[in-house]
Scaffold this motif. Structure first.
Motif, PDB file in Angstrom:
ATOM      1  N   THR A   1      51.955  27.130  48.064  1.00 17.32           N
ATOM      2  CA  THR A   1      51.576  28.596  47.584  1.00 17.32           C
ATOM      3  C   THR A   1      50.236  28.761  47.909  1.00 17.32           C
ATOM      4  OG1 THR A   1      53.330  27.945  45.625  1.00 17.32           O
ATOM      5  CG2 THR A   1      51.691  29.614  45.483  1.00 17.32           C
ATOM      6  N   PHE A   2      49.289  27.985  47.935  1.00 16.74           N
ATOM      7  CA  PHE A   2      47.988  28.207  47.993  1.00 16.74           C
ATOM      8  C   PHE A   2      47.919  28.880  49.232  1.00 16.74           C
ATOM      9  CE2 PHE A   2      43.466  27.130  49.052  1.00 16.74           C
ATOM     10  CZ  PHE A   2      42.801  27.537  47.864  1.00 16.74           C
ATOM     11  N   PRO A   3      48.129  28.128  50.378  1.00 18.39           N
ATOM     12  CA  PRO A   3      47.976  28.808  51.685  1.00 18.39           C
ATOM     13  C   PRO A   3      48.449  30.271  51.733  1.00 18.39           C
ATOM     14  CG  PRO A   3      48.897  26.700  52.178  1.00 18.39           C
ATOM     15  CD  PRO A   3      48.760  26.882  50.613  1.00 18.39           C
ATOM     16  N   LEU A   4      49.436  30.514  51.375  1.00 15.50           N
ATOM     17  CA  LEU A   4      50.112  31.848  51.179  1.00 15.50           C
ATOM     18  C   LEU A   4      49.293  32.922  50.343  1.00 15.50           C
ATOM     19  CD1 LEU A   4      54.032  31.239  50.773  1.00 15.50           C
ATOM     20  CD2 LEU A   4      52.947  31.932  52.727  1.00 15.50           C
ATOM     21  N   LEU A   5      48.601  32.245  49.391  1.00 12.49           N
ATOM     22  CA  LEU A   5      47.696  32.854  48.382  1.00 12.49           C
ATOM     23  C   LEU A   5      46.224  33.125  48.811  1.00 12.49           C
ATOM     24  CD1 LEU A   5      48.576  34.021  45.980  1.00 12.49           C
ATOM     25  CD2 LEU A   5      47.553  31.985  44.937  1.00 12.49           C
ATOM     26  N   VAL A   6      45.827  32.636  50.031  1.00 13.61           N
ATOM     27  CA  VAL A   6      44.610  32.664  50.529  1.00 13.61           C
ATOM     28  C   VAL A   6      43.839  34.225  50.704  1.00 13.61           C
ATOM     29  CG1 VAL A   6      43.148  32.270  52.627  1.00 13.61           C
ATOM     30  CG2 VAL A   6      44.297  30.369  51.294  1.00 13.61           C
ATOM     31  N   PRO A   7      44.870  34.880  51.339  1.00  6.96           N
ATOM     32  CA  PRO A   7      44.326  36.295  51.574  1.00  6.96           C
ATOM     33  C   PRO A   7      43.970  36.907  50.437  1.00  6.96           C
ATOM     34  CG  PRO A   7      46.593  36.152  52.408  1.00  6.96           C
ATOM     35  CD  PRO A   7      46.025  34.729  52.187  1.00  6.96           C
ATOM     36  N   ALA A   8      44.702  36.850  49.408  1.00  5.81           N
ATOM     37  CA  ALA A   8      44.686  37.410  47.937  1.00  5.81           C
ATOM     38  C   ALA A   8      43.217  36.894  47.512  1.00  5.81           C
ATOM     39  CB  ALA A   8      45.900  37.165  47.333  1.00  5.81           C
ATOM     40  N   ILE A   9      43.051  35.515  47.518  1.00  7.28           N
ATOM     41  CA  ILE A   9      42.013  34.996  46.849  1.00  7.28           C
ATOM     42  C   ILE A   9      40.848  35.362  47.667  1.00  7.28           C
ATOM     43  CG2 ILE A   9      40.808  32.580  46.696  1.00  7.28           C
ATOM     44  CD1 ILE A   9      43.587  31.473  46.298  1.00  7.28           C
ATOM     45  N   LEU A  10      40.698  35.413  48.790  1.00  9.49           N
ATOM     46  CA  LEU A  10      39.362  36.079  49.595  1.00  9.49           C
ATOM     47  C   LEU A  10      39.102  37.492  49.156  1.00  9.49           C
ATOM     48  CD1 LEU A  10      39.914  34.593  53.194  1.00  9.49           C
ATOM     49  CD2 LEU A  10      38.255  34.045  51.270  1.00  9.49           C
ATOM     50  N   ALA A  11      40.324  38.329  49.153  1.00 11.40           N
ATOM     51  CA  ALA A  11      40.039  39.678  48.858  1.00 11.40           C
ATOM     52  C   ALA A  11      39.682  39.797  47.435  1.00 11.40           C
ATOM     53  CB  ALA A  11      41.443  40.523  48.827  1.00 11.40           C
ATOM     54  N   GLY A  12      40.235  38.925  46.665  1.00 12.05           N
ATOM     55  CA  GLY A  12      39.771  38.994  44.961  1.00 12.05           C
ATOM     56  C   GLY A  12      38.197  38.682  45.082  1.00 12.05           C
ATOM     57  N   MET A  13      37.913  37.777  45.603  1.00 16.55           N
ATOM     58  CA  MET A  13      36.419  37.262  45.616  1.00 16.55           C
ATOM     59  C   MET A  13      35.557  38.210  46.087  1.00 16.55           C
ATOM     60  SD  MET A  13      36.067  33.177  46.972  1.00 16.55           S
ATOM     61  CE  MET A  13      36.399  31.903  45.682  1.00 16.55           C
ATOM     62  N   LEU A  14      35.737  38.877  47.292  1.00 20.58           N
ATOM     63  CA  LEU A  14      34.995  39.817  47.709  1.00 20.58           C
ATOM     64  C   LEU A  14      35.032  41.044  46.917  1.00 20.58           C
ATOM     65  CD1 LEU A  14      36.190  40.325  51.350  1.00 20.58           C
ATOM     66  CD2 LEU A  14      33.748  39.618  50.679  1.00 20.58           C
ATOM     67  N   PHE A  15      36.054  41.570  46.188  1.00 22.46           N
ATOM     68  CA  PHE A  15      36.100  42.726  45.265  1.00 22.46           C
ATOM     69  C   PHE A  15      35.277  42.155  44.250  1.00 22.46           C
ATOM     70  CE2 PHE A  15      38.104  45.639  42.374  1.00 22.46           C
ATOM     71  CZ  PHE A  15      38.778  46.489  43.230  1.00 22.46           C
ATOM     72  N   ALA A  16      35.482  40.951  43.611  1.00 20.65           N
ATOM     73  CA  ALA A  16      34.553  40.831  42.617  1.00 20.65           C
ATOM     74  C   ALA A  16      33.125  40.681  42.892  1.00 20.65           C
ATOM     75  CB  ALA A  16      35.031  39.248  42.019  1.00 20.65           C
ATOM     76  N   PHE A  17      32.665  40.204  43.967  1.00 24.87           N
ATOM     77  CA  PHE A  17      31.603  40.195  44.323  1.00 24.87           C
ATOM     78  C   PHE A  17      31.048  41.534  44.563  1.00 24.87           C
ATOM     79  CE2 PHE A  17      28.081  40.728  47.388  1.00 24.87           C
ATOM     80  CZ  PHE A  17      27.130  39.633  47.426  1.00 24.87           C
ATOM     81  N   THR A  18      31.587  42.618  44.850  1.00 25.46           N
ATOM     82  CA  THR A  18      31.100  43.822  44.900  1.00 25.46           C
ATOM     83  C   THR A  18      31.097  44.497  43.718  1.00 25.46           C
ATOM     84  OG1 THR A  18      32.556  44.082  46.997  1.00 25.46           O
ATOM     85  CG2 THR A  18      31.486  46.003  46.298  1.00 25.46           C
TER      86      THR A  18
END
Lengths: 264, 288
Positions: free
Chosen positions: A181-198
């Motif tokens: 699951t985690f590898p499949l989730l990586v893009p969403a996690i990165l996107a979420g992090m960038l979103f949160a950062f912004t």
């Protein structure tokens, strides 16, 4: 008849809306290169001196440092607590699921001033002075709902048969999550992090309540500078911010698109 | 869907404790605090009395700020609706190959810092700003107009901030309409306008109402545009809260005003959810 005139009116109106939305932003960028002391029209000449002054301004550099540190910490923490929450909402059924999901999205709906006031007063009540830790915690709350929405949306599309398959091949639940699951989730996690950062990086209203004098973020610094007057230096700072915050979501959108295409 | 009793709760513990500790308990605390007493010395004494609320409604000064907040929010909703529906409809019907790029472009301001977007209007509306310069160049006016520090300027800042929310909500709802319905209406003899009025418009109303709710709630709680673009008479409720909590340090009173704001918005959101369902709101977020 209607088709032609009506449609061209709609198109014209849409163009005007775009002008309304983007003209002020374009003007910020243009005026940041003006030679005058006070930002005003007509422009007198072209210079980069405001950017040079910016780069030498100790307090602004400190503000950038605080903002980046704050954004990274908030993004990291809120993503790490959003992932298990998303798992719970997508993979399990339990009582009160919908209300709890709404509760976790509540920071979007509660006005930011109220978020700011309540955390500040509560911390005062607990005899806790304002601190960088409190600022980080506050930003975790602000960013959590957005990260949760992104990760949850992605998790819905990852079917749990893959995880089940892993388990039937002998993986324990943790291994199944880590390997499948985690590898499949990586893009969403990165996107979420960038979103949160912004979101954290841009936040102003709540931050005004929480920020300490030595940990001013960039928006708080700009807010302070605006008390005097608008200057080309602020416009230059604005331009830097615009490019900084636009690059990140573009990166995020690109990642969602790129990884999203590889359908599992 | 698995059914375990403890696993989901273990997974939810970190996020739920964060929300409880940072949001739920502090908000409850603010409600309690709003009944406390502030002594003339500035000390805060636990009590249960309605003095802070009575103070708010004592004379017209504070209620007028509340009414202004509601009025500005409604104006903002109305203007965003008009300025948002047409572009959303344009994206929906457009066959241009730039369509995707245009939609992404409208989302771009979401990402630009709020304070930058707000202060950018000073460059436009100021006495030496873009608009005055343009008008004088054309010769419509000879003296610069004072366009800043009034309600119109506040509205400009607000609309620029909120329009993407409205456009996105309406667009998502328009895209969800079954295209066959429109074809059917056309084949039954409706012209373009009738088909729009009878099919598209009614079916886009969920998005419209979600957008309106979002814009209203966000405007009513707004602090920055009235602070930066408004004058002394354009204070909104959030500015009042800020000045009472940070400025005069009257925390119980600031809490009471926060509760009043929460009650106002809570009533609106609750009514909306009761009749229309709140889930529509998150569609726009998930659609992106």
């Amino acid at each position: 008849m209607f088709r032609i005139s009506g449609w061209s009116l709609i198109r014209l109106f849409t163009i005007m809306v775009y002008v309304f939305m983007f003209l002020p932003i374009v003007v910020v960028i243009i005026l940041s290169f003006d030679t005058q002391q006070f930002a005003s029209f007509p422009m007198r000449g072209f210079t980069l001196k405001w950017y040079v002054e910016l780069a030498q301004n100790e307090s602004i550099i400190r503000a950038f440092r605080s903002s980046i540190m704050l954004g990274v910490l908030a993004a990291f923490i809120s993503t790490s607590i959003a992932i298990p929450a998303a798992m719970a909402f997508v993979r399990y059924s339990f009582r009160g699921k919908n209300s709890l999901n709404t509760l976790l999205l509540a920071p979007i709906m509660v006005p930011e001033v109220v978020l700011g006031v309540s955390l500040l007063l509560f911390m005062r009540f607990l005899q806790q002075p304002k601190s960088f830790t409190m600022l980080v915690l506050g930003h975790v709350m602000l960013t959590l709902p957005y990260v949760l929405l992104i990760v949850q949306a992605r998790m819905v599309s990852i079917q749990d048969v893959y995880e089940e398959a892993a388990k039937s091949l002998g993986a324990n639940p943790f291994q199944a999550f880590k390997e499948v699951t985690f590898p499949l989730l990586v893009p969403a996690i990165l996107a979420g992090m960038l979103f949160a950062f912004t979101i954290s990086f841009d936040n102003i209203t709540a931050t005004l309540f929480w920020a300490t004098a030595e940990h001013q973020t960039v928006p708080v610094r700009i807010f302070g500078m605006l008390r005097h007057s608008i200057s080309p230096e602020i416009n230059a700072l604005g331009t830097v911010m615009i490019f900084f915050t636009i690059m990140l979501p573009l990166l995020a959108a690109f990642m969602i698109r790129y990884f999203g295409r590889k359908k599992v | 869907m698995k059914k375990y009793s403890w696993q989901p709760w273990a997974l939810l513990t970190p996020s739920l404790s964060a929300i409880f500790l940072l949001l739920v308990i502090p908000v409850i605390f603010v409600v309690v605090y709003s009944f406390w007493l502030r002594a003339p010395t500035g000390a805060v004494i636990p009590a249960f009395q309605f003095g802070n609320y009575a103070k708010f409604f004592e004379d017209l000064f504070y209620p007028s700020i509340l009414f202004r907040t509601i009025r500005v929010s409604l104006t903002c909703v109305f203007l965003c609706l008009i300025m948002g529906y047409i572009p959303a409809y344009f994206f929906h019907r457009s066959t241009s190959r730039f369509r995707q790029a245009l939609i992404l472009l409208v989302l771009l301001p979401f990402w630009i810092s709020f304070i930058i977007r707000t202060m950018s209007w000073i460059n436009i509306l100021g006495t030496t700003g873009f608009l005055n310069h343009l008008l004088m160049k054309i010769g419509i006016i000879s003296q610069p107009l004072s366009l800043l520090y009034n309600e119109a300027a506040v509205l400009m800042g607000l609309i620029q901030f909120l329009l993407p929310f409205m456009i996105l909500n309406i667009f998502v709802s328009l895209e969800g309409i079954d295209k066959n319905l429109l074809e059917a209406a056309r084949s039954m003899g409706c012209n373009e306008w009738q088909a729009f009025r009878e099919v598209t418009l009614p079916l886009s109303l969920p998005g419209v109402s979600a957008g309106c709710l979002l814009v209203f709630v966000l405007t009513a709680g707004t602090y920055l545009p009235p602070m930066i673009l408004g004058g002394p008479g354009n204070e909104m409720i959030a500015n009042l809260i800020f000045s009472r909590v940070i400025g005069t340090l009257d925390w119980p009173f600031g809490s009471a005003i926060s509760v009043i704001l929460l009650l106002l918005l809570g009533t609106i959101v609750w009514t909306y959810n009761r009749y229309l369902g709140i889930n529509q709101l998150f569609k726009a977020f998930k659609g992106t």
